[in-house]
Design a protein around this motif. Sequence first.
Motif, short mmCIF file in Angstrom:
data_model
loop_
_atom_site.label_atom_id
_atom_site.label_comp_id
_atom_site.label_asym_id
_atom_site.label_seq_id
_atom_site.Cartn_x
_atom_site.Cartn_y
_atom_site.Cartn_z
N LEU A 103 0.83 -1.21 0.00
CA LEU A 103 0.00 0.00 0.00
C LEU A 103 0.87 1.25 0.00
N CYS A 104 0.35 2.29 -0.64
CA CYS A 104 1.07 3.56 -0.72
C CYS A 104 0.67 4.45 0.46
N ARG A 105 1.67 5.17 0.96
CA ARG A 105 1.45 5.93 2.20
C ARG A 105 2.11 7.29 2.14
N THR A 106 1.50 8.22 2.87
CA THR A 106 2.05 9.56 3.04
C THR A 106 1.80 9.96 4.50
N ILE A 107 2.12 11.20 4.85
CA ILE A 107 1.93 11.67 6.22
C ILE A 107 1.02 12.89 6.21
N HIS A 108 0.00 12.87 7.08
CA HIS A 108 -0.87 14.01 7.26
C HIS A 108 -0.90 14.37 8.74
N ASN A 109 -0.39 15.55 9.05
CA ASN A 109 -0.34 16.02 10.45
C ASN A 109 0.25 14.98 11.39
#
Length: 315
Positions: A233-239
């Motif tokens: 799965l692809c992931r990023t960062i939010h807050n």
Amino acid sequence: MRILFAGSPSIAVPCLEAINNIDGIEIAAVLTNPDTAKGRSGALIPTEVGEAAQKLGISPIFKPEKLDGAMREQILALNIDLLISFAYARLFGPKFLALFPLGGINIHPSLLPKYRGPAPIQATILNRDSETGVSIQTLAAEMDCGDILAVNKILLEGNETSQSLNETASKLAAQMLPDVLKKIAAGSASRTAQDSSHASYCKLISKESGCIDWSQSALDIDAKIRAFYPWPLCRTIHNGRELLLLKATAGDSSIQAPSKSTPGKVLGTDKQYGILIQTGDGILAVTELQYQAKKALFWRDFLNGARDFTGSQLG
């Protein structure tokens, strides 16, 4: 003809099922990876191939940690003629291959010699190829370098995920394999050497492979999300929170969005396409998201619980 079938994940199961009841062919044993502990209880769960073999009543099912001398002795005692490998994910040494009078064959979901290695389906999607396929080759000393016994193409539409392409390739392989086995048994199988000058290779996928680099283009990020679905799965960062992006498309020129901003900036929404995120080249439209350890949500439902998402900068 007595066969040892070696494989572990779901992509190999249709092939196992396809050859289970062919006249003149007997699956003498199955070789698969060891059971793994899952969940809080730590219950041991067999591989998909191991589970399928058990349901089909195939015995014995070998689950060794390594293919050592003791394992070779057990297989030798079964008088097996041919080894079939599909996504077993281990290399077979010369001593092991010598156990089989007819040698071994391997099923590989690419148009060899393209994408030799452990993740050809992901590589196909990442590179936005227009076609791929299934190759059945002889097992050789070097990975995916054997002679080709059969090959069939798969035309791609550009919206495939690893999950959907796995299913397509597994069904095609199951259609191809019985005919190849019949030819091997009859001594009429033709072999074509690979042209190694056209070879390309793909790498093993890890969890870190799914980290999104927002400076890439929308087309590349879209391909990455599809290539790494359903794992890693692809992931990023939010807050400060890990956010998984499950479904998205590269936005077209019809999307109305604010002027170009910093890559990773959440620009707003579009009723048809979803949440709009700026990339290094173009806009990515996201329709399904999931905070780590939370459930997956359609974009409208996600925004109801993340009021500060629009206008935020993803890292």
